[in-house]
Scaffold this motif. Structure first.
Motif, mmCIF file in Angstrom:
data_model
loop_
_atom_site.group_PDB
_atom_site.id
_atom_site.type_symbol
_atom_site.label_atom_id
_atom_site.label_comp_id
_atom_site.label_asym_id
_atom_site.label_seq_id
_atom_site.Cartn_x
_atom_site.Cartn_y
_atom_site.Cartn_z
ATOM 1 N N GLU A 1 38.847 7.266 -0.266
ATOM 2 C CA GLU A 1 40.273 7.498 -0.499
ATOM 3 C C GLU A 1 40.665 8.905 -0.037
ATOM 4 O OE1 GLU A 1 43.554 6.643 -3.998
ATOM 5 O OE2 GLU A 1 41.494 7.068 -4.581
ATOM 6 N N ARG B 1 40.088 3.522 5.130
ATOM 7 C CA ARG B 1 40.581 2.321 4.450
ATOM 8 C C ARG B 1 39.497 1.255 4.281
ATOM 9 N NH1 ARG B 1 45.675 -0.307 6.888
ATOM 10 N NH2 ARG B 1 44.445 -0.131 8.812
ATOM 11 N N PHE C 1 37.144 2.137 1.553
ATOM 12 C CA PHE C 1 37.879 2.042 0.295
ATOM 13 C C PHE C 1 37.990 0.584 -0.149
ATOM 14 C CE2 PHE C 1 41.859 1.479 -2.068
ATOM 15 C CZ PHE C 1 41.643 2.363 -3.123
#
Length: 286
Positions: A103, A108, A111
């Motif tokens: 994060e 992404r 995450f």
């Protein structure tokens, strides 16, 4: 070409080369990526000790690279490995760190992976489950597999089935895609077991076995054989699963296969087999 012209050409080439920007790479980043690749390859092949060492090396190299994105990726893969090995404390610590670092570094994919892995960890252990992000087309296959397993455990069977089917239709781009397909078929087989659809259990788990034989996924093959042996009370399949787990040095898998063999022997009142599997279980625990 005369010597004077050749000299001019060489001077021009050298001049252009001296003005070109040098290609600079962080060797520690390259090492981290290499170790992750080696770790995943070993994991798919059932070489657990080698996989763990490679992923630990990847994390060390990632820290030396000073690239937080690489750190998050290495932490995720090591956490996922520990999760598969039922090393809960190590897995949870790594996945929490991976999610936070992903994060922070705006990674992404890591995450998403960490979020679904954490949710799956919590669901499997009866804890309060965080709500993972909504599935998106750009998410990798392993995220979909985690989402499918999560939906299954939450008894959302149609959703889980759709997710697994989506994975099986992804284009084959390499061994990693074949591995994802084999996992998805095994997920469908487990769903079919819970829905008491034996014909689907057989057809989907057979696809896992075919892909595992094709590309060398002994762990998935052992799981598929164990499932078939339990569902169809097939001692031959159970013994094949047991021997595969033994070759993998997977004590948890051996325990599950021996328990299934013992249960089958008890149902058939086969005292000789009962004694054999009871002794094997005793030896495994010692």
């Amino acid at each position: 070409m005369n010597k004077i012209l050749l000299l001019c050409v060489l001077v021009f080439v050298v001049g252009c080369a001296s003005k070109a920007k040098p290609v600079i790479a962080n060797n520690f980043t390259l090492q981290a990526e290499k170790f992750i690749s080696h770790g995943l390859e070993a994991l798919h092949g059932g070489r657990m000790s080698s996989a763990e060492k490679s992923l630990q090396h990847a994390l060390r190299s990632a820290w030396l690279s000073t690239d937080l994105t690489q750190v998050a990726r290495a932490q995720f893969h090591l956490g996922a490995f520990y999760l598969a090995q039922s090393k809960d404390e190590l897995a949870l610590g790594m996945l929490i760190k991976a999610k936070a670092n992903a994060e922070y570094s705006a990674d992404r994919i890591t995450f998403w992976r960490s979020s679904f892995a954490l949710a799956l960890f919590q669901q499997e252990r009866g804890l309060s489950v965080i709500t993972p992000p909504a599935l998106a087309k750009e998410m990798p296959a392993d995220v979909y597999l985690s989402a499918g397993r999560l939906a299954h455990l939450q008894h959302h069977y149609p959703e889980a089935k759709q997710i697994y089917n989506d994975v099986t239709t992804t284009p084959v781009l390499g061994v990693s895609t074949i591995y994802a397909h084999a996992q998805a078929y095994l997920g469908l087989a487990l769903l079919a077991r819970d829905e008491q659809q034996k014909d689907v259990v057989l057809s989907t788990s057979d696809k896992t076995l075919v892909l595992s034989k094709q590309a060398g996924f002994p762990v998935l093959a052992a799981h598929a054989l164990l499932l078939q042996g339990e569902v169809f009370a097939d001692a031959v399949k159970l013994e094949r699963a047991l021997h595969t787990y033994e070759a993998l040095e997977d004590r948890l898998g051996q325990h599950d296969a021996l328990r299934a063999l013992l249960k089958l022997a008890e149902s058939g009142e086969d005292k000789q087999r009962m004694q054999q599997w009871q002794q094997a279980l005793k030896n495994l625990k010692s």
